[in-house]
Design an enzyme around this catalytic site. Structure first.
Site, PDB file in Angstrom:
ATOM      1  CG  PHE A 142      -1.867   1.234   1.118  1.00 49.60           C
ATOM      2  CD1 PHE A 142      -3.018   1.163   0.364  1.00 49.60           C
ATOM      3  CD2 PHE A 142      -1.562   2.427   1.752  1.00 49.60           C
ATOM      4  CE1 PHE A 142      -3.865   2.265   0.240  1.00 49.60           C
ATOM      5  CE2 PHE A 142      -2.395   3.534   1.633  1.00 49.60           C
ATOM      6  CZ  PHE A 142      -3.554   3.443   0.877  1.00 49.60           C
ATOM      7  CG  ASP A 227       5.990   3.947   1.383  1.00 50.68           C
ATOM      8  OD1 ASP A 227       5.969   4.708   2.373  1.00 50.68           O
ATOM      9  OD2 ASP A 227       4.988   3.758   0.661  1.00 50.68           O
ATOM     10  CE  LYS A 256      -0.001   7.293   6.329  1.00 53.33           C
ATOM     11  NZ  LYS A 256      -1.192   8.036   5.880  1.00 53.33           N
TER      12      LYS A 256
END
Length: 402
Positions: A142, A227, A256
């Site tokens: 994801f 990531d 984030k």
């Protein structure tokens, strides 16, 4: 559920696209690890905005940094320099042990930036024939939901009905070094991986996998792109999840927590040899690297440099996994995975779906999020107290009858 809450949810359902299925709670205020709804009921936040809120809600240092910058300048666009930009780029590069930064806003934007950078590096530096660059990714990944990113997703919910899909990606099983080796060709420019797969259920790869990826990519002159949007910046008990295997990738993709839950901030961080392939006008963002974002992110870096948050995640994470491990094999939980203050809990299906368990926890004042069947994710803010964490775990035991 009160009529006030019902009306708020009904209005949201009527006037917003149904691309999310939120739990039926309407948050009004929040502080630290706790949120309060419009009825005044408090909830322990055990999701932390998918790690965007690593430092908790309303963190005073981050709010003060944002307020101070709001009084000065919030946006110039990249048409001009501003007085926080160089400081942010220099400090983030040094923090990551790299040389250059390309700032964006959201995690998906940063992943897109990494994809474009890897391809351009492949053509300009590695010498791959134009239009033939390949990037290897892992199944069950994801990385976001843009058209390009869903093109290499194996999740039907994320992928279905968005074709035609962007070519140039090779999907291999996560954690399988042999499959990765076989997939590599002379046209492979990058391997893009999550050091821990979050959306897939907090999947930790087999020991030695990340180190093996690092060795293989070096051998084949391929970029290793990590990531760390969810796993990075303290969540796993280290600054980066890659550190658990002593690995430094060629490129970090961050987001984030970099914005402290205050503003969206993301970035690609790499060497000058890699990010130096970009030229003016080839890639950009009006808001990427804006003064407000830089001010908040600089405070985030200052907080992380103390090591306090990484240590809290490590110590409380050990306690979290010890307690969750006691639930395995007792008929309530089938498996627990994760690292630091991050766990994927596979609930025995007879105890309910992940959504049903999440709703029952919500009724007891704890907020988590489900993923894939009967799995729930637990990722509280790193500032949570041990007492609050234990209380949340008590509610989970009650809900599961464990």
């Amino acid at each position: 559920m009160s009529s006030t809450t019902e009306k708020a949810i009904a209005s949201a359902e009527a006037h917003s696209a149904h691309n999310y299925h939120p739990l039926p709670v309407v948050v009004a205020t929040a502080e630290g690890a706790w949120m309060t709804d419009i009825e005044g009921r408090r909830y322990l936040d055990m999701l932390a905005g998918y790690s965007a809120l690593n430092f908790g809600h309303g963190n005073r240092r981050l709010v003060d940094a944002a307020k101070a910058q709001l009084e000065r300048v919030t946006l110039t666009s990249r048409a001009f320099h501003h007085d926080r930009f160089a400081e942010f780029c220099e400090q983030l590069a040094a923090f990551c042990g790299m040389e250059m930064v390309l700032p964006m806003n959201t995690g998906a934007e940063a992943v897109e930036t990494a994809v474009k950078t890897a391809r351009k590096w492949g053509y300009r530096v590695k010498g791959v024939p134009d239009g033939t660059a390949k990037i290897i990714v892992a199944a069950d990944n994801f990385h976001g939901r843009t058209t390009t990113i869903v093109s290499f997703s194996t999740d039907p919910e994320a992928r279905a009905d968005y074709g035609p899909y962007t070519p140039g990606f090779e999907i291999v099983p996560y954690g399988d070094l042999g499959a990765l080796r076989e997939a590599m060709t002379d046209n492979t420019v990058a391997v893009l991986l999550e050091p821990i797969q979050g959306e897939a259920g907090v999947l930790v790869p087999p020991p030695g996998y990340l180190a093996g990826v690092r060795e293989l990519t070096r051998e084949r002159n391929v970029l290793f792109v990590a990531d760390e949007i969810q796993s990075g910046l303290g969540r796993t008990g280290r600054t980066f999840a890659c550190e658990h295997e002593g690995v430094v990738p060629d490129m970090y993709v961050l987001g984030k927590a970099l914005g402290g839950g205050v503003v969206p901030v993301s970035a690609v961080v790499s060497s000058a040899a890699v990010l130096g392939v970009h030229r003016p006008g080839e890639h950009g963002s009006t808001f990427g690297g804006n003064p407000l974002a830089c001010a908040v992110a600089l405070e985030v870096l200052a907080m992380l440099r103390t090591g306090e948050y990484q240590q809290r995640a490590a110590e409380l994470g050990e306690h979290l996994h010890q307690e969750l491990g006691l639930l395995v094999g007792g008929g309530a939980v089938e498996a627990v995975r994760g690292r630091g203050l991050w766990a994927g809990v596979d609930v025995t299906p007879s105890k309910g779906t992940g959504r049903e368990v999440s709703e029952r926890l919500m009724q007891r004042g704890v907020l988590v999020k489900d993923t894939h069947g009967s799995t729930i994710r637990i990722a509280p803010p790193l500032v949570i107290s041990k007492e609050d964490l234990d209380w949340g775990l008590d509610q989970l035991r009650e809900v599961l009858g464990a």
